[in-house]
Design an enzyme around this catalytic site. Structure first.
Site, PDB file in Angstrom:
ATOM      1  N   CYS A 119       0.832  -1.196   0.000  1.00  0.00           N
ATOM      2  CA  CYS A 119       0.000   0.000   0.000  1.00  0.00           C
ATOM      3  C   CYS A 119       0.874   1.256   0.000  1.00  0.00           C
ATOM      4  CB  CYS A 119      -0.933  -0.007   1.204  1.00  0.00           C
ATOM      5  SG  CYS A 119      -2.037   1.419   1.277  1.00  0.00           S
ATOM      6  N   CYS A 216      -6.027  -2.903   7.365  1.00  0.00           N
ATOM      7  CA  CYS A 216      -7.215  -2.050   7.292  1.00  0.00           C
ATOM      8  C   CYS A 216      -8.424  -2.739   6.660  1.00  0.00           C
ATOM      9  CB  CYS A 216      -6.896  -0.756   6.550  1.00  0.00           C
ATOM     10  SG  CYS A 216      -6.522  -0.945   4.788  1.00  0.00           S
TER      11      CYS A 216
END
Length: 380
Positions: A119, A216
């Site tokens: 990410c 997440c």
């Protein structure tokens, strides 16, 4: 071209804070909120940006489970309270293609991926960084606990002052070009308590917001449930097999297991504890054996991002410390380059549970400097 002799501001740029635009990547948590508030108070032209990356409801097939909206609300409220503009960018498609799909496929391939690194590498420090430049920012700041220092050859990456908060393992793939543009204002703080004290000083609503512990898009820590949702039919049953060939039981999907796992194998009643030592995806077998089989000294690494002052292949071997899991301290090793992006890493002392899909991060033996790292891609 004459050198710019103007004094540097706190972000190392030769202009007053009021003329320095900073895009702050705001997750809605206390760390990035403090960074934004701190820079705003110092007089910088702050622009907050929050990325809509995923939908918890879609990931977990639960209606109304989109916790991501809370984080966006928290980031927006901080921006309103501190008086700077805030934008929410829809990056769901980019995030799915660059991070979530690879996470699922890696897990199905028997690896133990680290999506937070991908990410940072493929979304935050690539697409978001380019967006910051489009917004005519002079730099981009984040709430990561890591330090950027100026060295003889340019910007260097260093571990955070607080070793317990250091995030260098997740940022090893930051390139020199990205490092030129990035700033990490919290990396020098002695502890997280100092960050929360600053949040209280600025009166931020997130001052006591708890830290996020899970990936997440896996908010409850149940990786297998997310992968089954993303890849229907992935949890096919198979055999649990001892390294000596004995079939000890059955499992309900290789995706439920990781290298080094001991608990939850469902094969009790044995005299000695057994650990997952290999995942054979092709035959859907979980291979178990004694703990000593987890130990390895040879680690093949590829996709290396090198942050040294001289080319990686300029030496036959590098004596560095390496970290093969985020939860373990760096260990002494010899790194032997095969190419600019591949190496064989020899650990001086064997490590247990080294797994494909994890990162191998390089550290200077006697300083806080990070020399980059790469991806562990197969076991011996």
């Amino acid at each position: 071209m004459p050198l710019d002799t103007r004094p540097l501001n706190s972000l190392g740029l030769p202009k007053p804070p009021s003329e320095t635009r900073v895009v702050v990547a705001m997750s809605g948590g206390v760390d990035s909120s403090v960074v934004a508030a701190m820079l705003k108070e110092e007089g910088y032209d702050v622009v907050g940006v929050t990325l809509q990356l995923y939908d918890h409801g879609a990931a977990l097939a639960k209606k109304g489970a989109c916790c991501a909206g809370i984080d966006i609300h928290d980031a927006r409220r901080v921006a309103e309270d501190m008086g700077f503009p805030h934008y929410v960018l829809d990056y769901e498609n980019i995030f799915r293609e660059a991070v979530i799909d690879e996470f699922a496929d890696s897990y199905l391939g028997g690896a133990t991926p680290v999506p937070c690194i991908r990410c940072n590498e493929r979304v935050k420090f690539k697409d978001l960084l380019e967006t910051a430049k489009d917004l005519e920012a002079d730099c981009m700041a984040t709430g990561h606990y890591i330090q950027r220092m100026n060295g003889a050859q340019g910007a260097e990456l260093h571990s955070a002052a607080d070793a317990s908060r250091d995030q260098s393992y997740f940022l090893f793939s930051t390139t020199p070009q990205q490092l030129d543009f990035l700033r990490f204002p919290l990396g020098h703080l002695p502890s997280k308590d100092d960050t929360r004290a600053l949040a209280a000083k600025y009166g931020l609503s997130v001052a006591m917001k708890p830290d996020s512990q899970d990936i997440c898009f896996v908010p409850d820590g149940n990786y297998a449930a997310v992968i089954e949702k993303l890849r229907p039919g992935s949890a096919e049953p198979g055999e649990i097999v001892h390294v000596d060939g004995r079939v000890l039981g059955e499992h309900n999907g290789v995706i439920h297991y990781t290298i080094g796992q001991r608990r939850g194998l469902g094969i009790g009643g044995l005299a000695d504890p057994l650990y997952v030592v290999k995942l054979d995806v092709d035959t859907r077998r979980v291979i178990v054996g004694p703990k000593d089989l987890l130990a390895t000294r040879t680690v093949p690494v590829r996709e290396i991002n090198w942050l040294g002052d001289v080319p990686f292949t300029s030496q036959e071997e590098w004596h560095l410390n390496v970290r093969v899991r985020s939860t373990r301290p760096p260990r002494e090793a010899i790194v032997r380059p095969i190419s600019d992006t591949e190496a064989e890493v020899e650990l001086v002392v064997a490590e247990e549970g080294v797994s494909p899909g994890q990162a191998c991060v390089f550290y200077a033996p006697e300083s806080s400097r990070i020399f980059g790292g790469g991806w562990i891609w197969r076991g011996y």
